[in-house]
Motif scaffolding. Structure first.
Motif, PDB file in Angstrom:
ATOM      1  N   ARG A  28       0.873  -1.325  -0.028  1.00  0.00           N
ATOM      2  CA  ARG A  28       0.088  -0.178   0.067  1.00  0.00           C
ATOM      3  C   ARG A  28       0.837   1.327   0.055  1.00  0.00           C
ATOM      4  NH1 ARG A  28      -3.597  -0.516   4.959  1.00  0.00           N
ATOM      5  NH2 ARG A  28      -4.037   1.663   4.412  1.00  0.00           N
ATOM      6  N   GLU A  29       2.062   1.161  -0.265  1.00  0.00           N
ATOM      7  CA  GLU A  29       2.991   2.330  -0.402  1.00  0.00           C
ATOM      8  C   GLU A  29       2.993   2.807  -1.651  1.00  0.00           C
ATOM      9  OE1 GLU A  29       6.093   1.258   3.106  1.00  0.00           O
ATOM     10  OE2 GLU A  29       6.661   0.575   1.307  1.00  0.00           O
ATOM     11  N   ARG A  30       2.427   4.056  -1.959  1.00  0.00           N
ATOM     12  CA  ARG A  30       2.313   4.547  -3.359  1.00  0.00           C
ATOM     13  C   ARG A  30       3.032   5.807  -3.171  1.00  0.00           C
ATOM     14  NH1 ARG A  30      -0.592   4.261  -7.927  1.00  0.00           N
ATOM     15  NH2 ARG A  30      -1.453   6.081  -8.880  1.00  0.00           N
ATOM     16  N   HIS A  31       2.943   6.581  -2.339  1.00  0.00           N
ATOM     17  CA  HIS A  31       3.490   8.039  -2.396  1.00  0.00           C
ATOM     18  C   HIS A  31       4.766   8.313  -1.609  1.00  0.00           C
ATOM     19  CE1 HIS A  31      -0.926   8.793  -3.077  1.00  0.00           C
ATOM     20  NE2 HIS A  31      -0.268   9.248  -4.367  1.00  0.00           N
ATOM     21  N   PHE A  32       5.648   8.790  -2.132  1.00  0.00           N
ATOM     22  CA  PHE A  32       7.133   8.994  -1.434  1.00  0.00           C
ATOM     23  C   PHE A  32       7.580  10.449  -1.427  1.00  0.00           C
ATOM     24  CE2 PHE A  32       6.334   4.621  -2.841  1.00  0.00           C
ATOM     25  CZ  PHE A  32       7.028   3.797  -1.512  1.00  0.00           C
ATOM     26  N   MET A  33       8.268  10.624  -0.718  1.00  0.00           N
ATOM     27  CA  MET A  33       9.262  11.957  -0.697  1.00  0.00           C
ATOM     28  C   MET A  33      10.561  11.698  -0.371  1.00  0.00           C
ATOM     29  SD  MET A  33       8.376  15.540   1.303  1.00  0.00           S
ATOM     30  CE  MET A  33       8.618  14.826   2.877  1.00  0.00           C
ATOM     31  N   VAL A  34      11.350  12.250  -1.091  1.00  0.00           N
ATOM     32  CA  VAL A  34      12.765  12.204  -1.076  1.00  0.00           C
ATOM     33  C   VAL A  34      13.385  12.745   0.239  1.00  0.00           C
ATOM     34  CG1 VAL A  34      15.079  12.797  -1.940  1.00  0.00           C
ATOM     35  CG2 VAL A  34      13.475  12.008  -3.450  1.00  0.00           C
ATOM     36  N   SER A  35      13.714  12.363   1.249  1.00  0.00           N
ATOM     37  CA  SER A  35      14.049  12.764   2.524  1.00  0.00           C
ATOM     38  C   SER A  35      15.358  12.935   2.725  1.00  0.00           C
ATOM     39  CB  SER A  35      13.306  11.692   3.514  1.00  0.00           C
ATOM     40  OG  SER A  35      14.084  10.419   3.608  1.00  0.00           O
ATOM     41  N   ARG A  36      16.199  12.597   1.761  1.00  0.00           N
ATOM     42  CA  ARG A  36      17.575  12.614   2.077  1.00  0.00           C
ATOM     43  C   ARG A  36      18.245  12.349   0.807  1.00  0.00           C
ATOM     44  NH1 ARG A  36      21.888   9.008   5.479  1.00  0.00           N
ATOM     45  NH2 ARG A  36      23.624  10.368   5.116  1.00  0.00           N
ATOM     46  N   VAL A  37      19.364  13.315   0.312  1.00  0.00           N
ATOM     47  CA  VAL A  37      20.111  13.433  -0.727  1.00  0.00           C
ATOM     48  C   VAL A  37      21.662  12.989  -0.132  1.00  0.00           C
ATOM     49  CG1 VAL A  37      21.328  14.370  -2.663  1.00  0.00           C
ATOM     50  CG2 VAL A  37      18.696  14.822  -2.348  1.00  0.00           C
ATOM     51  N   ILE A  38      21.944  11.835  -0.393  1.00  0.00           N
ATOM     52  CA  ILE A  38      23.223  11.397   0.288  1.00  0.00           C
ATOM     53  C   ILE A  38      24.344  11.966  -0.347  1.00  0.00           C
ATOM     54  CG2 ILE A  38      24.677   9.334   0.868  1.00  0.00           C
ATOM     55  CD1 ILE A  38      21.688   7.799   1.147  1.00  0.00           C
ATOM     56  N   ALA A  39      25.098  13.068   0.488  1.00  0.00           N
ATOM     57  CA  ALA A  39      26.200  13.446  -0.046  1.00  0.00           C
ATOM     58  C   ALA A  39      27.327  12.337  -0.296  1.00  0.00           C
ATOM     59  CB  ALA A  39      26.816  14.608   0.763  1.00  0.00           C
ATOM     60  N   PRO A  40      28.218  12.499  -1.243  1.00  0.00           N
ATOM     61  CA  PRO A  40      29.208  11.636  -1.627  1.00  0.00           C
ATOM     62  C   PRO A  40      30.433  11.890  -0.770  1.00  0.00           C
ATOM     63  CG  PRO A  40      28.959  13.039  -3.299  1.00  0.00           C
ATOM     64  CD  PRO A  40      27.818  13.595  -2.556  1.00  0.00           C
ATOM     65  N   GLU A  41      31.361  10.795  -0.859  1.00  0.00           N
ATOM     66  CA  GLU A  41      32.662  10.969   0.060  1.00  0.00           C
ATOM     67  C   GLU A  41      33.622  12.336  -0.694  1.00  0.00           C
ATOM     68  OE1 GLU A  41      34.524   7.573   1.312  1.00  0.00           O
ATOM     69  OE2 GLU A  41      32.662   6.648   1.658  1.00  0.00           O
ATOM     70  N   ILE A  42      34.487  12.785   0.040  1.00  0.00           N
ATOM     71  CA  ILE A  42      35.244  13.551  -0.520  1.00  0.00           C
ATOM     72  C   ILE A  42      36.323  12.834  -1.291  1.00  0.00           C
ATOM     73  CG2 ILE A  42      36.810  15.423  -0.021  1.00  0.00           C
ATOM     74  CD1 ILE A  42      34.062  16.267   0.551  1.00  0.00           C
ATOM     75  N   GLY A  43      36.619  13.162  -2.452  1.00  0.00           N
ATOM     76  CA  GLY A  43      37.456  12.668  -3.390  1.00  0.00           C
ATOM     77  C   GLY A  43      39.124  13.042  -3.163  1.00  0.00           C
ATOM     78  N   PRO A  44      39.820  12.515  -4.013  1.00  0.00           N
ATOM     79  CA  PRO A  44      41.156  13.071  -3.862  1.00  0.00           C
ATOM     80  C   PRO A  44      41.497  14.342  -4.209  1.00  0.00           C
ATOM     81  CG  PRO A  44      40.785  11.042  -5.706  1.00  0.00           C
ATOM     82  CD  PRO A  44      39.677  11.359  -5.102  1.00  0.00           C
ATOM     83  N   SER A  45      40.581  15.121  -5.028  1.00  0.00           N
ATOM     84  CA  SER A  45      40.737  16.119  -5.326  1.00  0.00           C
ATOM     85  C   SER A  45      40.320  17.408  -4.422  1.00  0.00           C
ATOM     86  CB  SER A  45      39.938  16.763  -6.618  1.00  0.00           C
ATOM     87  OG  SER A  45      38.702  16.520  -6.418  1.00  0.00           O
ATOM     88  N   GLY A  46      39.700  16.756  -3.156  1.00  0.00           N
ATOM     89  CA  GLY A  46      39.425  17.394  -1.930  1.00  0.00           C
ATOM     90  C   GLY A  46      37.783  17.811  -2.498  1.00  0.00           C
ATOM     91  N   GLN A  47      37.125  17.498  -3.538  1.00  0.00           N
ATOM     92  CA  GLN A  47      35.724  18.010  -3.888  1.00  0.00           C
ATOM     93  C   GLN A  47      35.145  16.575  -3.692  1.00  0.00           C
ATOM     94  OE1 GLN A  47      34.920  20.869  -4.556  1.00  0.00           O
ATOM     95  NE2 GLN A  47      36.881  21.784  -4.276  1.00  0.00           N
ATOM     96  N   PRO A  48      33.650  16.629  -3.197  1.00  0.00           N
ATOM     97  CA  PRO A  48      32.883  15.646  -3.217  1.00  0.00           C
ATOM     98  C   PRO A  48      32.438  15.100  -4.794  1.00  0.00           C
ATOM     99  CG  PRO A  48      31.565  17.474  -2.734  1.00  0.00           C
ATOM    100  CD  PRO A  48      32.940  17.871  -3.018  1.00  0.00           C
ATOM    101  N   GLY A  49      32.369  13.923  -4.720  1.00  0.00           N
ATOM    102  CA  GLY A  49      31.839  13.092  -6.125  1.00  0.00           C
ATOM    103  C   GLY A  49      30.566  13.502  -6.443  1.00  0.00           C
ATOM    104  N   PRO A  50      30.022  12.961  -7.428  1.00  0.00           N
ATOM    105  CA  PRO A  50      28.610  13.343  -7.803  1.00  0.00           C
ATOM    106  C   PRO A  50      27.691  12.580  -7.044  1.00  0.00           C
ATOM    107  CG  PRO A  50      29.673  11.860  -9.406  1.00  0.00           C
ATOM    108  CD  PRO A  50      30.848  12.206  -8.420  1.00  0.00           C
TER     109      PRO A  50
END
Length: 84
Positions: A28-50
């Motif tokens: 019966r689960e039909r409606h959803f909401m994005v509750s969190r966008v998971i931030a990527p880890e910081i890469g070797p360049s010091g910037q987060p990945g996509p």
């Protein structure tokens, strides 16, 4: 073969709190909401990945599931907004 409903243009940084309808509801689960966008880890360049992952919360049960944000582009499974 193209889908009768083209995938909506999505950008992962604009997904937070967006609303979605599952076209094939389960438990019966039909409606959803994005509750969190998971931030990527910081890469070797010091910037987060996509951004790759989101958490989607069922409105009825509050159950949270993690999925790749690109899965929301599947017009056979998801529609943006809450549909009747």
């Amino acid at each position: 073969m193209s889908s009768p409903h083209p995938a909506p243009p999505l950008h992962p940084k604009k997904l937070l709190h967006s609303k979605w309808t599952a076209l094939q509801p389960q438990q019966r689960e039909r409606h959803f909401m994005v509750s969190r966008v998971i931030a990527p880890e910081i890469g070797p360049s010091g910037q987060p990945g996509p951004v790759e992952w989101i958490e989607l919360e069922a409105v009825l049960s509050k159950r949270v599931q993690r999925l790749a944000w690109r899965e929301l582009r599947d017009s056979e499974r998801w529609r943006q907004g809450w549909l009747a």
